[in-house]
Design a protein around this motif. Structure first.
Motif, PDB file in Angstrom:
ATOM      1  N   GLU A   1      15.163   3.613  -1.550  1.00 56.26           N
ATOM      2  CA  GLU A   1      13.900   3.676  -1.026  1.00 56.26           C
ATOM      3  C   GLU A   1      13.581   2.136  -0.661  1.00 56.26           C
ATOM      4  O   GLU A   1      14.240   1.188  -1.441  1.00 56.26           O
ATOM      5  N   VAL A   2      13.148   1.718   0.472  1.00 56.20           N
ATOM      6  CA  VAL A   2      13.051   0.236   0.802  1.00 56.20           C
ATOM      7  C   VAL A   2      11.735  -0.044   0.990  1.00 56.20           C
ATOM      8  O   VAL A   2      10.966   0.772   1.738  1.00 56.20           O
ATOM      9  N   ARG A   3      11.377  -1.181   0.246  1.00 56.13           N
ATOM     10  CA  ARG A   3       9.949  -1.579   0.452  1.00 56.13           C
ATOM     11  C   ARG A   3       9.922  -3.112   0.694  1.00 56.13           C
ATOM     12  O   ARG A   3      10.682  -3.869   0.344  1.00 56.13           O
ATOM     13  N   LEU A   4       9.199  -3.197   1.641  1.00 57.47           N
ATOM     14  CA  LEU A   4       8.807  -4.651   2.136  1.00 57.47           C
ATOM     15  C   LEU A   4       7.531  -5.318   1.602  1.00 57.47           C
ATOM     16  O   LEU A   4       6.440  -4.652   1.764  1.00 57.47           O
TER      17      LEU A   4
ATOM     18  N   CYS B   1       0.728  -1.336  -0.076  1.00 54.99           N
ATOM     19  CA  CYS B   1       0.099   0.033  -0.031  1.00 54.99           C
ATOM     20  C   CYS B   1       0.832   1.196  -0.155  1.00 54.99           C
ATOM     21  O   CYS B   1       0.429   2.404  -0.068  1.00 54.99           O
ATOM     22  N   GLU B   2       2.244   1.234  -0.011  1.00 59.34           N
ATOM     23  CA  GLU B   2       3.091   2.330   0.019  1.00 59.34           C
ATOM     24  C   GLU B   2       3.130   3.131   1.347  1.00 59.34           C
ATOM     25  O   GLU B   2       3.688   4.313   1.309  1.00 59.34           O
ATOM     26  N   ALA B   3       2.229   2.638   2.242  1.00 60.42           N
ATOM     27  CA  ALA B   3       2.464   3.545   3.754  1.00 60.42           C
ATOM     28  C   ALA B   3       3.905   3.082   4.472  1.00 60.42           C
ATOM     29  O   ALA B   3       4.446   2.220   3.990  1.00 60.42           O
ATOM     30  N   ARG B   4       4.002   3.879   5.277  1.00 62.15           N
ATOM     31  CA  ARG B   4       5.220   3.861   5.953  1.00 62.15           C
ATOM     32  C   ARG B   4       4.977   2.696   7.106  1.00 62.15           C
ATOM     33  O   ARG B   4       4.094   3.067   7.801  1.00 62.15           O
ATOM     34  N   VAL B   5       5.945   1.921   7.255  1.00 63.59           N
ATOM     35  CA  VAL B   5       5.788   0.803   8.160  1.00 63.59           C
ATOM     36  C   VAL B   5       6.333   1.450   9.707  1.00 63.59           C
ATOM     37  O   VAL B   5       6.905   2.294   9.837  1.00 63.59           O
ATOM     38  N   ARG B   6       5.526   0.669  10.506  1.00 62.49           N
ATOM     39  CA  ARG B   6       6.036   1.083  12.011  1.00 62.49           C
ATOM     40  C   ARG B   6       6.489  -0.153  12.854  1.00 62.49           C
ATOM     41  O   ARG B   6       6.484  -1.308  12.329  1.00 62.49           O
ATOM     42  N   ALA B   7       7.505   0.134  13.822  1.00 62.27           N
ATOM     43  CA  ALA B   7       8.044  -0.836  14.513  1.00 62.27           C
ATOM     44  C   ALA B   7       6.919  -1.472  15.372  1.00 62.27           C
ATOM     45  O   ALA B   7       6.137  -0.701  16.021  1.00 62.27           O
ATOM     46  N   HIS B   8       6.962  -2.809  15.576  1.00 59.23           N
ATOM     47  CA  HIS B   8       6.031  -3.478  16.573  1.00 59.23           C
ATOM     48  C   HIS B   8       6.708  -4.564  17.176  1.00 59.23           C
ATOM     49  O   HIS B   8       6.987  -5.758  16.513  1.00 59.23           O
ATOM     50  N   ASN B   9       7.105  -4.197  18.412  1.00 59.49           N
ATOM     51  CA  ASN B   9       8.180  -5.245  19.085  1.00 59.49           C
ATOM     52  C   ASN B   9       9.404  -5.452  18.361  1.00 59.49           C
ATOM     53  O   ASN B   9       9.940  -4.319  18.102  1.00 59.49           O
ATOM     54  N   ASP B  10       9.524  -6.734  17.859  1.00 55.27           N
ATOM     55  CA  ASP B  10      10.846  -6.967  17.014  1.00 55.27           C
ATOM     56  C   ASP B  10      10.686  -6.930  15.640  1.00 55.27           C
ATOM     57  O   ASP B  10      11.594  -7.557  15.013  1.00 55.27           O
ATOM     58  N   ARG B  11       9.442  -6.443  15.160  1.00 55.47           N
ATOM     59  CA  ARG B  11       9.344  -6.468  13.794  1.00 55.47           C
ATOM     60  C   ARG B  11       8.669  -5.227  13.192  1.00 55.47           C
ATOM     61  O   ARG B  11       8.513  -4.185  14.026  1.00 55.47           O
ATOM     62  N   TYR B  12       8.801  -5.137  11.816  1.00 52.76           N
ATOM     63  CA  TYR B  12       8.323  -4.023  11.184  1.00 52.76           C
ATOM     64  C   TYR B  12       6.574  -4.394  10.540  1.00 52.76           C
ATOM     65  O   TYR B  12       6.725  -5.590  10.201  1.00 52.76           O
ATOM     66  N   ARG B  13       5.799  -3.442  10.978  1.00 54.11           N
ATOM     67  CA  ARG B  13       4.336  -4.005  10.329  1.00 54.11           C
ATOM     68  C   ARG B  13       3.668  -2.814   9.788  1.00 54.11           C
ATOM     69  O   ARG B  13       3.738  -1.627   9.961  1.00 54.11           O
ATOM     70  N   CYS B  14       2.635  -3.312   8.820  1.00 57.90           N
ATOM     71  CA  CYS B  14       1.827  -2.456   8.088  1.00 57.90           C
ATOM     72  C   CYS B  14       0.649  -3.185   8.354  1.00 57.90           C
ATOM     73  O   CYS B  14       0.362  -4.533   7.719  1.00 57.90           O
ATOM     74  N   ALA B  15      -0.411  -2.943   9.110  1.00 58.03           N
ATOM     75  CA  ALA B  15      -1.491  -3.565   9.562  1.00 58.03           C
ATOM     76  C   ALA B  15      -2.441  -4.171   8.473  1.00 58.03           C
ATOM     77  O   ALA B  15      -2.622  -3.409   7.303  1.00 58.03           O
ATOM     78  N   GLY B  16      -2.577  -5.490   8.370  1.00 57.15           N
ATOM     79  CA  GLY B  16      -3.097  -6.229   7.498  1.00 57.15           C
ATOM     80  C   GLY B  16      -2.367  -6.706   6.254  1.00 57.15           C
ATOM     81  O   GLY B  16      -2.937  -7.276   5.379  1.00 57.15           O
ATOM     82  N   HIS B  17      -1.227  -6.145   6.215  1.00 56.21           N
ATOM     83  CA  HIS B  17      -0.351  -6.516   5.064  1.00 56.21           C
ATOM     84  C   HIS B  17       1.105  -7.292   5.427  1.00 56.21           C
ATOM     85  O   HIS B  17       1.205  -8.441   4.662  1.00 56.21           O
ATOM     86  N   ILE B  18       1.902  -6.657   6.146  1.00 51.82           N
ATOM     87  CA  ILE B  18       3.205  -7.404   6.374  1.00 51.82           C
ATOM     88  C   ILE B  18       3.458  -7.247   7.913  1.00 51.82           C
ATOM     89  O   ILE B  18       3.040  -6.555   8.597  1.00 51.82           O
ATOM     90  N   MET B  19       4.353  -8.291   8.122  1.00 55.64           N
ATOM     91  CA  MET B  19       5.101  -8.128   9.686  1.00 55.64           C
ATOM     92  C   MET B  19       6.388  -8.927   9.350  1.00 55.64           C
ATOM     93  O   MET B  19       6.354 -10.336   9.143  1.00 55.64           O
ATOM     94  N   ARG B  20       7.175  -8.081   9.466  1.00 57.30           N
ATOM     95  CA  ARG B  20       8.488  -8.411   9.187  1.00 57.30           C
ATOM     96  C   ARG B  20       9.511  -8.398  10.270  1.00 57.30           C
ATOM     97  O   ARG B  20       9.541  -7.569  11.025  1.00 57.30           O
ATOM     98  N   SER B  21      10.586  -9.568  10.334  1.00 53.96           N
ATOM     99  CA  SER B  21      11.619  -9.286  11.276  1.00 53.96           C
ATOM    100  C   SER B  21      12.494  -8.034  11.149  1.00 53.96           C
ATOM    101  O   SER B  21      13.159  -7.685  10.135  1.00 53.96           O
ATOM    102  N   ARG B  22      12.670  -7.156  12.375  1.00 51.48           N
ATOM    103  CA  ARG B  22      13.496  -5.850  12.176  1.00 51.48           C
ATOM    104  C   ARG B  22      14.901  -6.326  11.834  1.00 51.48           C
ATOM    105  O   ARG B  22      15.444  -5.712  11.158  1.00 51.48           O
ATOM    106  N   ALA B  23      15.592  -7.269  12.752  1.00 52.21           N
ATOM    107  CA  ALA B  23      16.709  -7.529  12.776  1.00 52.21           C
ATOM    108  C   ALA B  23      17.103  -7.861  11.040  1.00 52.21           C
ATOM    109  O   ALA B  23      18.245  -7.361  10.582  1.00 52.21           O
TER     110      ALA B  23
END
Length: 478
Positions: free
Chosen positions: A455-458, A314-336
């Motif tokens: 630019e970094v896209r997840l 969706c091109e929204a900017r992701v946010r940190a969620h615990n030890d992951r990067y998250r875009c609600a409903g789309h992705i949940m990826r490991s920050r490290a």
């Protein structure tokens, strides 16, 4: 009828104590005590405001305020001061003391013997003297304001309190100037006002325990500790005051505004700037950015990609969620894992020999032209507003003029940001070893370099696979 003992208070004040030795108030003290003793009064308290003006009605005089409270509480019934203008230069305050003398029997005398509010002649003299003193102070203020404007229009350093980094004559104080320069670069790189204030104050990074993890406040490493002018700790407001000051870019200023000549062109000061025009303009843009002031984007970042990496869906900017990067409903990826891949890419890019091509080639002449055009459009809105208030134009024409000017301002502002973007990160790119400089930089500076380079896209990754799938991260060079 029993005789009421006279309990006297003494009030001492001098507007400016140049040496800090308090000799002037000590002379006042001796004279006032002599008056009290000659009348047989008992001195119960001496109130002293040293190096504090009584001209401004809003300026705090701690000893004076305490004296007023003590009088209302009945601590004394006589007041001795060296001269009426030592007590107050405000006619309204003088009337309060006259009321106290008339209705409550307060004995108020001056050490020079010129006023005794117990008599009608003394009260008349006091009112006349207060009015004359007030008028003279107003004339003096007007003369000083005109002199300050004249100095500013000639590009000379303003008198009064010196700016951090400069002497009163406009000479650079090197250690302070270096700290000021680093403050501008740190903020342009993305450091928060709070983090910069903490670094200037020399405080230790704040360590917080969140669950089973330890979080450490990331302070800008380049900003050195610097004692504030007041001796108190720095705070975000004092940092903003520094960042808003156009003197640091070499522009003459008065009352916080850039001074312009009759053609509207900014006047250059007769001193060396500490920061470039581009850095100062970039900082103003970030300070003015509504997104920075919102809770969503204005908070201090604690993770490399939070608010920087984009969701590939969706091109929204992701946010940190615990030890992951998250875009609600789309992705949940490991920050490290993601940060490791991005850092590897950036280090590889910084190791190449063509970094000079990434540096912004500053066009100072165009930047100055943009600044002039922006001021022209702002003045256009101001004139239209005045004409509308004076009923020279109707509301529809005012709205049309305002809309056209705001469109021009938006276009010019976009070009200005394009010309200045990346100048704060250039310190890392110009370092002898950009890779080492990047690794040693604080979080905000590393984020600025990443934002400059790519630019970094997840994207979502297949479930059940723990190793990082390189295809699920797209890094696009800028």
């Amino acid at each position: 009828m029993p005789i009421v003992p006279v309990r006297a208070a003494i009030y001492l004040r001098v507007s400016l104590d140049l040496t800090g030795e308090g000799l002037a108030v000590e002379r006042q003290r001796e004279d006032c005590i002599g008056i009290a003793e000659s009348r047989g009064w008992t001195v119960v308290e001496v109130y002293t405001d040293n190096s504090i003006s009584a001209f401004s009605k809003v300026k705090s005089r701690p000893a004076y305020d305490q004296m007023v409270e003590d009088y209302r509480a009945g601590r004394f019934n006589a007041l001795v001061t060296w001269d009426l203008d030592r007590l107050t230069r405000q006619p309204r305050q003088l009337e309060d003391w006259i009321d106290a003398a008339e209705s409550q029997g307060l004995r108020l005398v001056t050490a020079n013997g010129e006023a005794d509010l117990q008599t009608d002649g003394g009260r008349m003299y006091a009112r006349i003297k207060a009015a004359v003193a007030r008028a003279e102070m107003e004339r003096k203020g007007a003369r000083q304001s005109r002199a300050q404007r004249q100095r500013a229009e000639k590009g000379r350093p303003p008198r009064g309190v010196r700016a951090t980094g400069y002497t009163l004559d406009g000479e650079i104080i090197l250690p302070e100037a270096e700290a000021v320069r680093e403050v501008f670069h740190a903020f342009a790189n993305g450091s928060s006002l709070r983090a910069i204030a903490a670094a200037l104050s020399g405080v230790e990074p704040v360590i917080r325990e969140v669950g089973d993890r330890t979080k450490v406040q990331d302070l800008p490493k380049s900003v050195p500790p610097l004692p504030s002018r007041s001796g108190r700790a720095w705070n975000p407001t004092s940092v903003i005051t520094m960042l808003r000051n156009p003197r640091y870019a070499g522009w003459s200023m008065l009352d916080g505004e850039i001074v312009r000549d009759t053609t509207g062109k900014p006047i250059r000061g007769q001193w060396d700037p500490i920061v470039s025009d581009s850095i100062w303009l970039e900082v103003q843009h970030r300070l003015d950015d509504p997104a920075r002031k919102s809770n969503r984007a204005g908070t201090e970042r604690r993770h490399l990609g939070s608010g920087l990496y984009l969701c590939g869906t969706c091109e929204a900017r992701v946010r940190a969620h615990n030890d992951r990067y998250r875009c609600a409903g789309h992705i949940m990826r490991s920050r490290a894992q993601i940060d490791g891949m991005v850092l590897e890419y950036v280090r590889g890019r910084l190791a190449k020999s063509d970094l000079a091509d990434l540096l912004v080639h500053q066009d100072d002449e165009r930047l100055a032209s943009i600044a002039d055009q922006l001021q022209t459009q702002r003045d256009r809105i101001k004139r239209a507003r005045t004409d509308y208030k004076n009923e020279l134009i109707d509301g529809a024409l005012f709205a049309e003029i305002k809309s056209e000017a705001e469109d021009q301002i938006a276009r010019l502002d976009t070009e200005r940001v394009t010309l200045t973007a990346g100048t704060a990160a250039s310190a890392i790119l110009l370092a002898p070893s950009p890779v080492d400089a990047f690794d040693d930089a604080d979080l905000a500076a590393r984020r600025a370099v990443i934002d400059l380079l790519c630019e970094v896209r997840l994207f979502s990754a297949p479930r059940g696979r723990k190793p990082l799938d390189p295809k699920s991260v797209r890094i696009t060079p800028k």
